[in-house]
Design a protein around this motif. Structure first.
Motif, PDB file in Angstrom:
ATOM      1  N   LYS A  44       0.588  -1.964  -0.310  1.00 20.38           N
ATOM      2  CA  LYS A  44       0.261   0.254   0.044  1.00 20.38           C
ATOM      3  C   LYS A  44       0.979   1.231  -0.081  1.00 20.38           C
ATOM      4  O   LYS A  44       1.989   1.225   0.108  1.00 20.38           O
ATOM      5  CB  LYS A  44      -1.191  -0.177   1.194  1.00 20.38           C
ATOM      6  CG  LYS A  44      -1.992  -0.762   1.005  1.00 20.38           C
ATOM      7  CD  LYS A  44      -2.832  -1.542   2.376  1.00 20.38           C
ATOM      8  CE  LYS A  44      -4.184  -2.832   2.344  1.00 20.38           C
ATOM      9  NZ  LYS A  44      -4.613  -2.028   3.482  1.00 20.38           N
ATOM     10  N   PRO A  45       0.315   2.192  -0.500  1.00 22.70           N
ATOM     11  CA  PRO A  45       1.537   3.776  -0.408  1.00 22.70           C
ATOM     12  C   PRO A  45       1.932   3.682   0.638  1.00 22.70           C
ATOM     13  O   PRO A  45       2.834   4.837   0.778  1.00 22.70           O
ATOM     14  CB  PRO A  45      -0.017   4.453  -0.968  1.00 22.70           C
ATOM     15  CG  PRO A  45      -1.093   3.873  -1.577  1.00 22.70           C
ATOM     16  CD  PRO A  45      -0.782   2.879  -0.693  1.00 22.70           C
ATOM     17  N   PHE A  46       1.411   3.773   1.642  1.00 21.15           N
ATOM     18  CA  PHE A  46       1.719   3.860   3.732  1.00 21.15           C
ATOM     19  C   PHE A  46       0.629   2.832   4.212  1.00 21.15           C
ATOM     20  O   PHE A  46      -0.568   2.490   3.705  1.00 21.15           O
ATOM     21  CB  PHE A  46       1.424   5.020   3.474  1.00 21.15           C
ATOM     22  CG  PHE A  46       2.893   5.907   4.869  1.00 21.15           C
ATOM     23  CD1 PHE A  46       3.841   6.343   4.318  1.00 21.15           C
ATOM     24  CD2 PHE A  46       1.960   5.685   6.201  1.00 21.15           C
ATOM     25  CE1 PHE A  46       4.693   6.210   5.092  1.00 21.15           C
ATOM     26  CE2 PHE A  46       3.578   6.445   6.975  1.00 21.15           C
ATOM     27  CZ  PHE A  46       4.171   6.508   6.747  1.00 21.15           C
ATOM     28  N   ASP A  47       1.698   2.530   5.236  1.00 17.30           N
ATOM     29  CA  ASP A  47       1.162   1.705   6.428  1.00 17.30           C
ATOM     30  C   ASP A  47       0.206   2.472   6.714  1.00 17.30           C
ATOM     31  O   ASP A  47       0.443   3.337   7.839  1.00 17.30           O
ATOM     32  CB  ASP A  47       2.358   1.983   7.398  1.00 17.30           C
ATOM     33  CG  ASP A  47       1.794   0.231   8.248  1.00 17.30           C
ATOM     34  OD1 ASP A  47       0.794   0.036   8.419  1.00 17.30           O
ATOM     35  OD2 ASP A  47       3.041  -0.210   9.730  1.00 17.30           O
ATOM     36  N   PRO A  48      -1.383   1.909   6.787  1.00 10.42           N
ATOM     37  CA  PRO A  48      -2.375   2.482   7.499  1.00 10.42           C
ATOM     38  C   PRO A  48      -2.498   1.924   9.102  1.00 10.42           C
ATOM     39  O   PRO A  48      -3.426   3.279   9.570  1.00 10.42           O
ATOM     40  CB  PRO A  48      -3.829   1.684   6.768  1.00 10.42           C
ATOM     41  CG  PRO A  48      -2.785   0.304   6.297  1.00 10.42           C
ATOM     42  CD  PRO A  48      -1.546   1.142   5.731  1.00 10.42           C
ATOM     43  N   SER A  49      -1.649   1.462   9.377  1.00 12.15           N
ATOM     44  CA  SER A  49      -2.497   0.715  10.833  1.00 12.15           C
ATOM     45  C   SER A  49      -1.220   2.543  11.753  1.00 12.15           C
ATOM     46  O   SER A  49      -1.924   2.831  12.541  1.00 12.15           O
ATOM     47  CB  SER A  49      -1.362  -0.575  11.550  1.00 12.15           C
ATOM     48  OG  SER A  49       0.440   0.100  11.303  1.00 12.15           O
TER      49      SER A  49
END
Length: 524
Positions: free
Chosen positions: A479-484
């Motif tokens: 993903k473009p950036f870690d959503p967590s």
């Protein structure tokens, strides 16, 4: 057979033997025809009939022409000119055009002749020769050599600077002529050095000139710091960059109203940007209708370097050379960089193989990713000029040294990622912006690998990011950036700039405070 009037048969002797017939026969035998030879005058007709009249006509015409050219002709050439409606066009320019017209002729008659100076001919001549003239609206001729011209001029827009040359552009986007100075007009610099300008061409974006003119006039009424420069990305750009004398820049969308954007800019400067940040302000971005983004001039940066940029399929040596040059050049200007390499496709390949071969647990897959990050960190450290072998610093023992380029390890325990590590480092070092170099141009409204019409989102909030990508992660996800880590980043007031690492010019533009292509996930 011979018949009489009563159809009675006559004998030959009776028909040809009559005295009358024989008398006529004798006269005919004695007749002698006389032949008189006519006397012909043989001559060649040099001139057709009525030649005397023609000769008189030609002689008279020749006399008139000689008299006209020797006595009258010079007196019917326009020598006195009066010009009305000319603010930019001078009398000398008009006089020069008419003098040049005397060198060309129409059926032996000079084109500046009294009878040839009609409004139509003069309009074509002036608009072709003097680009500032829009139209010759009126012409009054006074016998024998005077003319009064009323012209409508083109309104100047700005001066376009390209490749060390300057061109005057009117308010309709028409490139009029090459000039040497601005004469009080806005100077607009085109940063695209691959483009050329052709005299007479019309800029394809009709709103560009009107926007720059309006903004240039309205700016002093709202903003205290005067304009120092105006830049566009191309001669047909839909965006513009105004730089103030205070050193900060503003990005505008030329398709949106000037009043709306300028009012928003004034509000940001006077109320929303803290006073302590104004002296260190880099730029304000007004291009979005919903968001206003601003950034200060930073000296320290965290760069999350995606592993897929380092090793897309095989090690990208060209990228590593160029990346080394960019960060080294930027470091010479006083900037410092903390670089956190990720595992990228290399880590995901190992994780995928481990999952298929032995159904390794998520914790085990994380350790595989951490070891990949560790190796990449050491690899990048040597590429950037390490002098000796040292263990790569981690979050626990990291400290800024004198070196402007530093490399550290991201995750050191399962459950994290390079992205989450960059946010934790930013919180620890009180850095408010993280640059995430990845293999995509930013965040799109849909997956660009599946949908060709996917649109790049230039600005978004962390809440919007979570709504699109969720709030959890799994080892090996892409993903473009870690959503967590999104919620923690939002709470800490940290913004993330996602840029395609393959376009290092884009990275350089961002670090230099210029327009760049990417996505900014804003903290508020």
């Amino acid at each position: 057979m011979i018949f009489s009037k009563h159809r009675r048969k006559l004998e030959p002797r009776r028909r040809f033997g009559s005295p009358t017939f024989r008398s006529r026969l004798r006269q005919a035998a004695a007749y002698k025809r006389t032949f008189n030879m006519p006397k012909y005058r043989f001559r060649v007709p040099l001139l057709p009939p009525f030649s005397r009249r023609r000769i008189k006509f030609i002689s008279a015409a020749a006399f008139i022409l000689v008299f006209y050219y020797s006595v009258v002709s010079g007196k019917l050439l326009i020598t006195e000119v009066a010009v009305k409606g000319g603010g930019q066009v001078s009398y000398e320019q008009v006089k020069e055009v008419l003098d040049a017209a005397s060198n060309s002729r129409l059926f032996l008659i000079p084109r500046n002749h009294f009878f040839l100076m009609t409004r139509g001919r003069l309009n074509r001549l002036m608009t072709k020769t003097v680009p500032e003239v829009r139209e010759v609206t009126k012409v009054n001729r006074s016998w024998p050599n005077k003319i009064e011209i009323e012209i409508s001029e083109r309104n100047p827009g700005f001066v376009l600077s390209m490749k060390e040359r300057k061109f005057l552009v009117d308010e309709e986007g028409l490139v009029l002529k090459e000039v040497t100075d601005e004469k009080g007009l806005p100077l607009v610099v085109n940063e695209n050095q691959d483009q050329d300008v052709v005299l007479g061409e019309i800029l394809s974006n009709p709103k560009l000139v009107a926007f720059i003119q309006s903004m240039h006039r309205a700016w002093p009424s709202k903003i205290d710091s005067r304009i120092s420069s105006i830049k566009i990305t191309s001669k047909n750009s839909f965006e513009s960059q105004f730089t103030s004398e205070a050193g900060w820049s503003v990005f505008f969308d030329v398709s949106r109203p000037v009043a709306v954007q300028l009012a928003g800019l004034s509000l940001m400067i006077n109320k929303h940007i803290p006073a302590k940040d104004k002296s260190n302000l880099a730029y304000i971005d007004m291009r979005s209708e919903k968001w206003v983004y601003w950034r200060t001039k930073m000296k320290r940066y965290i760069i999350s370097l995606g592993g897929s940029i380092i090793v897309p399929d095989k090690i990208d040596i060209k990228f590593l050379k160029n990346f080394r040059k960019v960060v080294r050049d930027q470091a010479k200007t006083g900037k410092k960089f903390l670089i956190l390499p990720g595992g990228g496709a290399t880590a995901r390949n190992y994780q995928s193989a481990a999952r298929k071969a032995a159904n390794v647990s998520d914790a085990g897959l994380d350790w595989i990713g951490i070891e990949t990050n560790w190796f990449h960190a050491q690899f990048v450290r040597w590429i950037l000029g390490a002098k000796k072998h040292e263990p790569v610093m981690t979050y626990k023992n990291f400290a800024w040294h004198k070196e402007p380029l530093m490399v550290a390890l991201g995750g050191i325990k399962p459950g994290g990622s390079s992205d989450s590590s960059s946010i934790n480092y930013a919180r620890k070092l009180n850095i408010k912006t993280v640059i995430n170099l990845t293999n995509v141009d930013g965040v799109f409204d849909r997956d660009p690998r599946k949908f060709k019409n996917a649109k790049l989102i230039p600005f978004m909030t962390w809440r919007q990011f979570r709504a699109q990508f969720g709030a959890s992660r799994k080892p090996g996800q892409h993903k473009p950036f870690d959503p967590s880590i999104a919620k923690l980043a939002e709470k800490s007031g940290i913004e993330v700039v996602i840029i395609n690492g393959r376009n290092l010019k884009n990275l350089k533009d961002y670090l230099s405070g210029k327009k760049f292509k990417g996505t900014v996930i804003v903290a508020r």
